[in-house]
Every structure is written in structure tokens, then in C-alpha cells.
Design an enzyme around this catalytic site. Sequence first.
Site, PDB file in Angstrom:
ATOM      1  N   ARG A  31       0.738  -1.271  -0.062  1.00  0.00           N
ATOM      2  CA  ARG A  31      -0.067  -0.005   0.050  1.00  0.00           C
ATOM      3  C   ARG A  31       0.730   1.342  -0.208  1.00  0.00           C
ATOM      4  O   ARG A  31       0.545   2.310  -0.754  1.00  0.00           O
ATOM      5  CB  ARG A  31      -0.959   0.001   1.366  1.00  0.00           C
ATOM      6  CG  ARG A  31      -1.984  -1.231   1.449  1.00  0.00           C
ATOM      7  CD  ARG A  31      -3.164  -0.998   0.839  1.00  0.00           C
ATOM      8  NE  ARG A  31      -4.179  -2.116   0.946  1.00  0.00           N
ATOM      9  CZ  ARG A  31      -4.180  -3.362   0.267  1.00  0.00           C
ATOM     10  NH1 ARG A  31      -3.170  -3.541  -0.804  1.00  0.00           N
ATOM     11  NH2 ARG A  31      -4.918  -4.153   0.546  1.00  0.00           N
ATOM     12  N   GLU A 138     -14.620 -15.086   8.410  1.00  0.00           N
ATOM     13  CA  GLU A 138     -14.224 -13.904   7.239  1.00  0.00           C
ATOM     14  C   GLU A 138     -14.186 -14.879   6.124  1.00  0.00           C
ATOM     15  O   GLU A 138     -12.973 -14.973   5.623  1.00  0.00           O
ATOM     16  CB  GLU A 138     -13.041 -13.370   7.603  1.00  0.00           C
ATOM     17  CG  GLU A 138     -13.136 -12.122   6.590  1.00  0.00           C
ATOM     18  CD  GLU A 138     -11.414 -11.375   6.580  1.00  0.00           C
ATOM     19  OE1 GLU A 138     -10.648 -12.051   7.093  1.00  0.00           O
ATOM     20  OE2 GLU A 138     -11.418 -10.483   5.774  1.00  0.00           O
ATOM     21  N   LYS A 180     -18.122 -11.411   8.472  1.00  0.00           N
ATOM     22  CA  LYS A 180     -17.201 -10.312   7.330  1.00  0.00           C
ATOM     23  C   LYS A 180     -17.315 -11.030   6.123  1.00  0.00           C
ATOM     24  O   LYS A 180     -16.052 -11.665   5.815  1.00  0.00           O
ATOM     25  CB  LYS A 180     -15.942 -10.062   8.110  1.00  0.00           C
ATOM     26  CG  LYS A 180     -15.053  -9.134   7.190  1.00  0.00           C
ATOM     27  CD  LYS A 180     -14.018  -8.440   7.704  1.00  0.00           C
ATOM     28  CE  LYS A 180     -13.069  -7.842   6.728  1.00  0.00           C
ATOM     29  NZ  LYS A 180     -12.144  -6.718   7.359  1.00  0.00           N
ATOM     30  N   SER A 222     -14.523  -4.614   1.524  1.00  0.00           N
ATOM     31  CA  SER A 222     -14.500  -3.934   0.607  1.00  0.00           C
ATOM     32  C   SER A 222     -13.880  -4.837  -0.658  1.00  0.00           C
ATOM     33  O   SER A 222     -14.217  -4.482  -1.951  1.00  0.00           O
ATOM     34  CB  SER A 222     -14.143  -2.497   0.219  1.00  0.00           C
ATOM     35  OG  SER A 222     -12.637  -2.470   0.749  1.00  0.00           O
ATOM     36  N   GLY A 224     -11.495  -4.667  -2.944  1.00  0.00           N
ATOM     37  CA  GLY A 224     -10.888  -4.113  -4.174  1.00  0.00           C
ATOM     38  C   GLY A 224     -11.795  -3.380  -4.914  1.00  0.00           C
ATOM     39  O   GLY A 224     -11.718  -2.832  -6.044  1.00  0.00           O
ATOM     40  N   ARG A 253      -9.537  -1.023   2.257  1.00  0.00           N
ATOM     41  CA  ARG A 253      -9.104   0.149   1.179  1.00  0.00           C
ATOM     42  C   ARG A 253     -10.046   1.033   0.991  1.00  0.00           C
ATOM     43  O   ARG A 253     -10.101   2.166   0.502  1.00  0.00           O
ATOM     44  CB  ARG A 253      -8.689  -0.877  -0.280  1.00  0.00           C
ATOM     45  CG  ARG A 253      -7.464  -1.499   0.066  1.00  0.00           C
ATOM     46  CD  ARG A 253      -7.364  -2.620  -1.197  1.00  0.00           C
ATOM     47  NE  ARG A 253      -8.232  -3.699  -0.522  1.00  0.00           N
ATOM     48  CZ  ARG A 253      -8.217  -4.957  -1.481  1.00  0.00           C
ATOM     49  NH1 ARG A 253      -7.613  -5.157  -2.761  1.00  0.00           N
ATOM     50  NH2 ARG A 253      -8.925  -5.840  -0.938  1.00  0.00           N
TER      51      ARG A 253
END
Length: 300
Positions: A31, A138, A180, A222, A224, A253
Site C-alpha cells: 500500500r 471471514e 465479514k 470492500s 478491491g 481499502r
Amino acid sequence: MSELYKIANKILQNGKGILAADESTGTMKKRLDSVNVESNEKNRLIFRETLFSSNSMKECIGGVILYDETIRQNTSQNKSIPELISQSGAVPGIKVDTGAKILAGSKEEKITEGLDGLRERLKDYYQLGARFTKWIVEPEVLMDGKHSAKDCFNKTSEVIKRCYDELDINKVDLKGTILKPNMILPGTDSNETISNNEVAEMTLESLKNNVPSEVPGVAFLSGGQTEVEATNNLNQINIKNDSSFIMTYSYGRALQQSALKFWSKDVNNIKGTQEVFDHRAKMCTLAAQGKWSESLENSK
Ligand code: 13P
């Protein structure tokens, strides 16, 4: 009510969501490389401390997921990071897996490590201030690939169902958990486009069919999507939500991208970076109540 039920509900209340700031050092390097900032411990701390001390923490962020490095760091005011987060009213959490490794005997399948020694690490994290963990609930179907939205729907549904079968076998108390998942989206290389409305309908159908009603809420990753896509889709999901679940965000992100870009141009502009982050968090919290609109998005 058990402590965990209270925590799960506190994180989800009033349109609040989760700031996923648990990028591993490797992911955080990617990042930071993307905006030409050196990835060192100090820079990772400055950026994260900037977000955690912004105004929107109070009204928008119910929980923050931290990475092992961050939970042990102190702020410039000499507070611990979990203390800073708790003071804003949000709950500090921690990612507890130790990363994915290639599964022995397999060319492409990976296995996530970190179960051994987890009991002891949990005690350590609790003492450091963590009050929830991220890992087990998740399941994620990635956007990468040529698959259609229907494929994503089928696979996501199957994975979520299997996940809850396993949680049931292991007698996990679902009232103290938050799911999630990904939203239902076509693969990025698939040439298929679907409307926000269709994303919302398919996502809701998959969740209503497979998530047990004891689960208090769903906080989407999210995955991407752009910031606005992720916000718009969450908004549609909430407009159409006829389930018993609270539907909110647990974005990495889609909460941090613009703030990171802005900050990278002048790492001393803390206030400006916080304003960018505050706008994003506010938009996501409106979407978590079905109250977001494109005109609000552009009214910065
Ligand atoms: P993204 O929102 O960037 O997909 O990250 C969410 C996540 O899983 C990190 O906890």
C-alpha cells in the site's frame, strides 16, 4: 448478556462500522509503495495514528482491527494505540491469524496458520487492550478472476454455509460474532457488469439463505471495489435489507485509499488527511443506514 454480545452490538450500533487497519507488514508495504512512501515502522504508525485520532472515529467507527505491530505501538502523545481507539468510543480488535502458507502436498492451496499458541496470544492481546478478534468468521470469494456474479453467488453461498456448519460443530456462540463476507460481484476479468441493485439483491439472498438468525450483524469487506462502489453497494443493501441482520462495513481499502493518497503528498498534513478520511467514514456510515446519495458524496 455476555460480554461478547455487548461488544458485537456496540461495534454495529447506529450505522457504525469497522475500520480494517490490520494489513500485515507485507500488505502495508504494498500500500505504501503504491504511493511512494517508505514502509517503515514510523511511517506505518504515523498514518494509522492519523486515522485513529480523526473526528469521525467518534460518530462512525465502532471497531478497529489492528495488526500485531500496531497494537504494541504508542502514539506521539505517549498513549497506547488501543487506548487512543477506546477513548474515541470504538472497540480495539486484533487480527489473530499469522498468515497463509502453501499447504503441504498442494500446488496452489493455502492454509492459514496461527491456531497453535492462540490461547496464550489472546491473553496477551487482551492485556494490550484488544476486545475482539478477526479471523474465523471471514470467508472471502475474491474479485480477481473471470467468474460471473452467479458463480460468485453460488460459491459465496456454499462457503458461508460450510462456515456455519463448522461453527455449529464447534459450538461457537454466534451472538458474539459478526460475519465479514464479500458482496456478490462479478470477477474483475469477466466483462460482466451488474447494477448496484443486483449486487444488493444477490448479496441479501445469499446471506438470508445461509446465515443463522442468531448472528447480530454482517460487516462487509470492500475487496478491491472503489470507495464509491463499496459505499453505493452497501447503501443499496441497506435500502433493501429485509433480514434481521444489521448490515455495515468492515472496510480496509475503501476507507483508507483516498486518505493514504492525500497523506503521501505531504506526510505532515495530518489535519488534511483526517478530513479526507472523515468524509469517507461519514459516507460509509450513511450507507450503513441506507441514507447515502451521490450528491452527498460530492458535497465535500
Ligand atoms: P478490504 O476492505 O481492503 O478488502 O480489506 C478488508 C479486510 O479484510 C482487512 O481486514
